[in-house]
Design a protein around this motif. Structure first.
Motif, PDB file in Angstrom:
ATOM      1  N   TYR A 139       0.853  -1.194   0.000  1.00 57.19           N
ATOM      2  CA  TYR A 139       0.000   0.000   0.000  1.00 57.19           C
ATOM      3  C   TYR A 139       0.884   1.237   0.000  1.00 57.19           C
ATOM      4  O   TYR A 139       1.782   1.378   0.836  1.00 57.19           O
ATOM      5  CB  TYR A 139      -0.923   0.012   1.215  1.00 57.19           C
ATOM      6  CG  TYR A 139      -1.730   1.283   1.329  1.00 57.19           C
ATOM      7  CD1 TYR A 139      -2.826   1.497   0.503  1.00 57.19           C
ATOM      8  CD2 TYR A 139      -1.372   2.278   2.246  1.00 57.19           C
ATOM      9  CE1 TYR A 139      -3.564   2.674   0.589  1.00 57.19           C
ATOM     10  CE2 TYR A 139      -2.099   3.453   2.346  1.00 57.19           C
ATOM     11  CZ  TYR A 139      -3.192   3.644   1.504  1.00 57.19           C
ATOM     12  OH  TYR A 139      -3.909   4.810   1.580  1.00 57.19           O
ATOM     13  N   CYS A 140       0.651   2.122  -0.950  1.00 50.64           N
ATOM     14  CA  CYS A 140       1.405   3.365  -1.054  1.00 50.64           C
ATOM     15  C   CYS A 140       0.443   4.539  -0.888  1.00 50.64           C
ATOM     16  O   CYS A 140      -0.692   4.513  -1.402  1.00 50.64           O
ATOM     17  CB  CYS A 140       2.106   3.471  -2.403  1.00 50.64           C
ATOM     18  SG  CYS A 140       3.213   2.092  -2.762  1.00 50.64           S
ATOM     19  N   LYS A 141       0.900   5.574  -0.198  1.00 51.60           N
ATOM     20  CA  LYS A 141       0.049   6.744   0.012  1.00 51.60           C
ATOM     21  C   LYS A 141      -0.181   7.510  -1.285  1.00 51.60           C
ATOM     22  O   LYS A 141      -1.223   8.120  -1.484  1.00 51.60           O
ATOM     23  CB  LYS A 141       0.678   7.658   1.066  1.00 51.60           C
ATOM     24  CG  LYS A 141       0.704   7.045   2.463  1.00 51.60           C
ATOM     25  CD  LYS A 141       1.302   8.021   3.464  1.00 51.60           C
ATOM     26  CE  LYS A 141       1.307   7.411   4.867  1.00 51.60           C
ATOM     27  NZ  LYS A 141       1.902   8.343   5.861  1.00 51.60           N
ATOM     28  N   LYS A 142       0.822   7.479  -2.153  1.00 54.12           N
ATOM     29  CA  LYS A 142       0.718   8.208  -3.412  1.00 54.12           C
ATOM     30  C   LYS A 142       0.651   7.225  -4.565  1.00 54.12           C
ATOM     31  O   LYS A 142       1.361   6.221  -4.581  1.00 54.12           O
ATOM     32  CB  LYS A 142       1.923   9.137  -3.584  1.00 54.12           C
ATOM     33  CG  LYS A 142       2.072  10.161  -2.472  1.00 54.12           C
ATOM     34  CD  LYS A 142       3.331  10.989  -2.667  1.00 54.12           C
ATOM     35  CE  LYS A 142       3.504  11.996  -1.526  1.00 54.12           C
ATOM     36  NZ  LYS A 142       4.756  12.781  -1.693  1.00 54.12           N
ATOM     37  N   SER A 143      -0.186   7.558  -5.519  1.00 53.54           N
ATOM     38  CA  SER A 143      -0.349   6.656  -6.662  1.00 53.54           C
ATOM     39  C   SER A 143       0.933   6.534  -7.468  1.00 53.54           C
ATOM     40  O   SER A 143       1.225   5.475  -8.017  1.00 53.54           O
ATOM     41  CB  SER A 143      -1.488   7.133  -7.560  1.00 53.54           C
ATOM     42  OG  SER A 143      -1.220   8.429  -8.057  1.00 53.54           O
ATOM     43  N   ARG A 144       1.734   7.638  -7.521  1.00 54.74           N
ATOM     44  CA  ARG A 144       2.986   7.554  -8.288  1.00 54.74           C
ATOM     45  C   ARG A 144       3.983   6.615  -7.610  1.00 54.74           C
ATOM     46  O   ARG A 144       4.797   5.977  -8.282  1.00 54.74           O
ATOM     47  CB  ARG A 144       3.588   8.941  -8.487  1.00 54.74           C
ATOM     48  CG  ARG A 144       4.039   9.659  -7.249  1.00 54.74           C
ATOM     49  CD  ARG A 144       4.790  10.949  -7.643  1.00 54.74           C
ATOM     50  NE  ARG A 144       5.195  11.705  -6.465  1.00 54.74           N
ATOM     51  CZ  ARG A 144       4.490  12.656  -5.889  1.00 54.74           C
ATOM     52  NH1 ARG A 144       3.288  12.976  -6.402  1.00 54.74           N
ATOM     53  NH2 ARG A 144       4.943  13.307  -4.824  1.00 54.74           N
ATOM     54  N   ASP A 145       3.920   6.534  -6.256  1.00 57.07           N
ATOM     55  CA  ASP A 145       4.779   5.578  -5.555  1.00 57.07           C
ATOM     56  C   ASP A 145       4.359   4.146  -5.885  1.00 57.07           C
ATOM     57  O   ASP A 145       5.195   3.258  -6.048  1.00 57.07           O
ATOM     58  CB  ASP A 145       4.705   5.806  -4.049  1.00 57.07           C
ATOM     59  CG  ASP A 145       5.315   7.132  -3.639  1.00 57.07           C
ATOM     60  OD1 ASP A 145       6.063   7.713  -4.458  1.00 57.07           O
ATOM     61  OD2 ASP A 145       5.042   7.580  -2.506  1.00 57.07           O
TER      62      ASP A 145
END
Length: 960
Positions: free
Chosen positions: A314-320
């Motif tokens: 799970y990443c907070k930012k979609s780009r991550d």
């Protein structure tokens, strides 16, 4: 200023300044490589004064590989240098395309890549720093002058090992950078029409890619080296390998793992590590070859599958999320190719998804029947799927087909036993992890089972045999339920010389049954829990009959009655002493008349006890299920079986166990061919040929069905079972098999028509069906059962046939004329040229005295088809009438009073063995529609001749 004039001009041969610069570059690089080899690698590889530990030996091996790669790079550079010098020396005759750097750009590139790999491996594990310590510091102080040439531009204040590693890196990067610069210049100065234009463009592109590849490799090595320095010794020692490279660290781009938990996520080029604290034992490691990245379902999540875990990042930012997905996907694809991507994956070249199907090796750890098993084979989305092999530490070995993580399809399982070199071998079809369908199991105890399974247990029809080499050989052929003998079955006990035919329950004889012994004694009665209970019938070889109770060893005990062959009866109480033999208290009746032979030596057993429709449902059942399912090709082998290696071969090759067999070739297509052939051959004559071909093929469903029925028939009626009191039981069975085979054909035809969108017409009535069963199917399948069946007929009619043979023998002593005269054949029907001498045994004139009819009748032995036998009889009577017509000189139809004595003559001269058995078999197997017709009349006439010949008065003929 361009160095080349227009194509074709003499100026084209002139060498450019770029070529001169390349020559100088190669000279400098070659000198530098020689200096590195002499002043760095050779000193580092001098044997250490003390034995090296594991890491030291690893570093030495890496440096040796680097030295070998350096020498190969030197060799390649020398070849390039020679080609440049030759080009500069002979520009008029040697073209630009002769340069090794251009014509062999791929080879030069490969050598550089190998060198980069060797160097970065040394860099990751700090091989230079460790190897420097093998020499005293005074040595390196003495070598400062030589090293200064290598360390130009490199800070010399740090440790020697670090400086040496940095010097090699700087040399490498500078050299490749200059290659790219000069090749790009050469590309720009080479005209479009130049012969070497394509080579130059190609080489420039390759070395641009190499520069990118090198930059990434060096950056990854530096990051990996930094990681190892930051980790605890325990973690570093557990994770560090020379070829491993760090691709992504969650400390750079944060990611949370669920449902697993991790403090830190490390993505390497070969594994994915989820660190939990600082202990390697509490961390999770996933081989990238067995990691699947699921298609994108959430912009902030990356779903991952492994053989035993499913989790997501799970990443907070979609780009991550995009970065992690791309990095993991790229790493998995690269691990599967087992080499780094070249050129480095960049814009437009990213791997979009991980391959769903792949081949890999994995050892399962979680609880379950796969625990500790190592699977080597094909996978699909983190589950064994396709061909593969499972090996357990205890020696179990399964090879076969898997589906969604479990055994599914054909497979072979070897299970070691306590005894050395002993295995149980299971060759079977599997369904969702359990044996299901047809299988062959060979046990270390010399038992062999061939039959059907369900849920891992014997279920349906099967044969369990203890081989004749065993101390107590036996064989059971029949039905099973949940691993136990249940239903109708035949058990042969070779040790006791007995065969049991009857019903079973829970692995014991239970219900009505017939026991046949090797001595010819037969028993029919009831069994309960494997024991005889209640009254029964005992038939002795001399046809004496006992009705009453007796022991398992067929010893008379209790109340009973014996009926002897002469009609006498003995009724009373029977007992048996160990030394005194049989004791009887009862009444002997000698007043009874001798019974009719038909009620004594023709007694039949089993009739009514086992309905013929229910005897072999385990054989018919799988076939019916197969047809009901629409004859799917993937189930054909599970129904029809296969040919496999023998257990001995499997034992010898169990280390390289494989499930190669001789299956149905492409069963899906084959089944289509079978059904199409049935559609194309529906006319009576064509259908007969089609069915004959089908029944003779073991690869055809009908042919396989016949072979299994043959096996049951032989198990019941061959050997010990060849007993005359079972003849009618066998006859019933053959007729039922014919009905079932006709129904099986109709079932296949219905499937074939349904696939064409058509419907099968219902049979008009029972008479029509019987006509097809007895007129078409029975003659075609009867040869498969004929040997055992006819043997029973011969045994049943042995006494009649012996009287008949004695009559034939007596007739053979007489001449044609004497025999014709004795048989009251009217003399105007005799051939006119017979010599009427009293001592003449045969006619002296060929084709007279009904020789053609005699030879025709003998052909009744040449066929097993009852219909064809009747046709032979019809032709025989025709030959007799034809002979009489020739004698009379006109067409003549013989009345029965004239035909019968002539037929007796022909039968006596034909000398057919076992004629009584032939007559009764024909009558039993005749089509019901022919009863009362011409053929029934002719068969009755033949039977009258047979009975006439065996009468007592025929054996008391007047002397000749």
């Amino acid at each position: 200023m361009t160095a080349f004039a227009r194509p074709g001009s003499g100026a084209q041969a002139m060498c450019s300044p770029v070529e001169t610069a390349l020559l100088r570059l190669e000279e400098e690089f070659l000198t530098a490589l020689a200096r590195i080899n002499k002043h760095v690698l050779q000193p580092l590889l001098v044997p250490a004064p003390e034995p090296l530990d594991v890491q030291g030996r690893e570093c030495r091996q890496l440096l040796q590989q680097l030295q070998g790669s350096t020498q190969q790079l030197q060799k390649t550079t020398e070849e390039s240098l020679r080609s440049l010098r030759k080009r500069l020396r002979l520009p008029d005759t040697v073209g630009l395309e002769s340069l090794k750097l251009l014509c062999n750009a791929g080879g030069v590139l490969q050598v550089h890549m190998e060198y980069i790999e060797c160097y970065t491996s040394c860099m990751v594990v700090q091989a230079f720093q460790k190897a420097v310590k093998w020499r005293p510091s005074e040595y390196w102080q003495d070598k400062q002058k030589e090293l200064r040439l290598l360390l130009r531009g490199v800070g010399s204040e740090g440790p020697v090992g670090t400086a040496l590693a940095q010097a090699l890196r700087q040399l490498l990067t500078h050299h490749v950078q200059q290659y790219v610069r000069h090749l790009l210049s050469l590309r720009d100065t080479t005209g479009e029409g130049h012969p070497a234009r394509e080579l130059v463009v190609h080489a420039a592109a390759l070395f641009e890619d190499l520069q990118s590849f090198m930059r990434q490799a060096l950056d990854q090595a530096a990051a990996t080296q930094a990681l190892w320095r930051s980790l605890d010794c325990e973690l570093r020692d557990a994770l560090c390998t020379p070829a491993r490279r760090l691709l992504q660290d969650s400390e750079e781009i944060f990611v949370m793992v669920s449902p697993l938990w991790a403090d830190r996520v490390l993505l390497f080029n070969d594994v994915l590590i989820l660190l939990q604290g600082h202990s390697v034992h509490s961390s999770h490691s996933f081989d990238l070859k067995l990691v699947w990245v699921e298609p994108e379902q959430d912009r902030c999540m990356v779903y991952l599958l492994t053989p035993e875990e499913e989790f997501y990042f799970y990443c907070k930012k979609s780009r991550d999320q995009v970065v992690w997905r791309q990095k993991v996907t790229q790493a998995v694809c690269q691990a599967l190719r087992e080499k780094k991507d070249f050129p480095v994956l960049g814009a437009g070249q990213e791997a979009s998804e991980t391959p769903a199907c792949r081949t890999a090796v994995y050892t399962f750890r979680a609880e379950g029947h796969l625990r500790q098993a190592t699977y080597d084979g094909k996978w699909w989305r983190a589950r064994p799927h396709g061909q593969g092999t499972l090996k357990w530490p205890d020696g179990r070995n399964h090879v076969g087909t898997f589906c969604q993580g479990v055994e599914h399809g054909f497979g072979v399982l070897l299970v070691p036993q306590a005894s050395e070199d002993k295995f149980d071998c299971y060759k079977c079809h599997w369904l969702e992890g359990s044996m299901c369908g047809y299988g062959i199991c060979e046990y270390s105890t010399e038992k062999v089972y061939k039959g059907y399974f369900r849920a891992g247990m014997r279920h349906g029809f099967g044969v369990l045999e203890i081989t004749p080499q065993a101390s107590q050989p036996s064989r059971y052929t029949g039905h099973w339920e949940r691993g136990l003998r249940s239903g109708y079955g035949v058990q042969e006990d070779g040790d006791r010389g007995e065969r049991y035919i009857g019903m079973w329950r829970a692995d014991q004889r239970h219900g009505p049954g017939v026991m046949v012994t090797q001595a010819g004694v037969c028993y029919q009665g009831t069994f309960q829990a494997d024991k005889m209970v209640g009254p029964g019938i005992l038939l002795y070889e001399d046809d004496s009959l006992y009705e009453g109770t007796f022991t398992r060893d067929l010893i008379l005990t209790g109340k009973g009655k014996i009926t002897f062959l002469n009609g006498f009866t003995l009724q009373g109480s029977f007992s048996h002493g160990t030394r005194t033999g049989l004791h009887v208290q009862g009444e002997l009746d000698t007043a009874a008349l001798p019974p009719d032979p038909g009620s004594t030596y023709k007694r039949q057993l089993g009739l009514g006890a086992f309905p013929v429709e229910s005897r072999w449902q385990g054989v018919y059942g799988p076939f019916r299920d197969f047809v009901s399912a629409g004859c799917p090709g993937d189930r054909q082998e599970a129904l029809l079986g296969f040919h496999m290696q023998s257990l001995k071969e499997l034992r010898e090759s169990q280390e390289d166990l494989c499930c190669e067999r001789t299956p149905l070739e492409d069963s899906v297509d084959r089944m289509e061919d079978v059904l199409e052939e049935l559609l194309q051959h529906r006319e009576p004559e064509a259908l007969q040929q089609c069915l004959r071909k089908a029944l003779s093929s073991s690869l055809h469903p009908l042919g396989k069905l016949v072979r299994m029925l043959m096996m049951t028939f032989q198990a019941t009626y061959a050997g010990i079972g060849a007993n005359k009191h079972l003849q009618e039981l066998a006859q019933e069975e053959v007729k039922q098999h014919a009905r079932e085979l006709w129904a099986a054909y109709r079932g296949l035809l219905q499937v074939a028509l349904q696939r064409k969108g058509q419907a099968l017409e219902e049979e008009e009535d029972a008479e029509k069906r019987d006509q097809q069963v007895y007129g078409l199917m029975l003659p075609l399948m009867l040869p498969s059962f004929y040997s055992e069946l006819f043997t029973l007929y011969m045994l049943l009619h042995e006494k009649e046939d012996s009287l008949y043979i004695r009559g034939i023998t007596n007739f053979s002593l007489f001449s044609d004329t004497k025999l014709l005269e004795f048989l009251d054949v009217q003399k105007h029907l005799w051939p006119k040229d017979l010599k009427l001498t009293s001592n003449q045994r045969h006619s002296l004139v060929k084709d007279k005295c009904f020789l053609s009819a005699t030879e025709c009748l003998q052909k009744i032995l040449a066929t097993m088809n009852p219909w064809e036998k009747l046709e032979v009889l019809e032709r025989t009577c025709g030959e007799i009438e034809a002979t009489v017509s020739r004698v009379l000189g006109q067409e003549h139809k013989l009345p029965m009073d004239d035909l019968l004595p002539l037929l007796i003559y022909v039968v006596s001269r034909a000398g057919i063995q076992h004629l009584g058995a032939e007559i009764h078999l024909i009558r039993d197997m005749m089509e019901p529609i022919r009863t009362g017709g011409l053929y029934d009349f002719l068969l009755t006439a033949l039977e009258s001749c047979y009975q006439h010949i065996q009468r007592d008065e025929m054996r008391r003929l007047p002397s000749h």
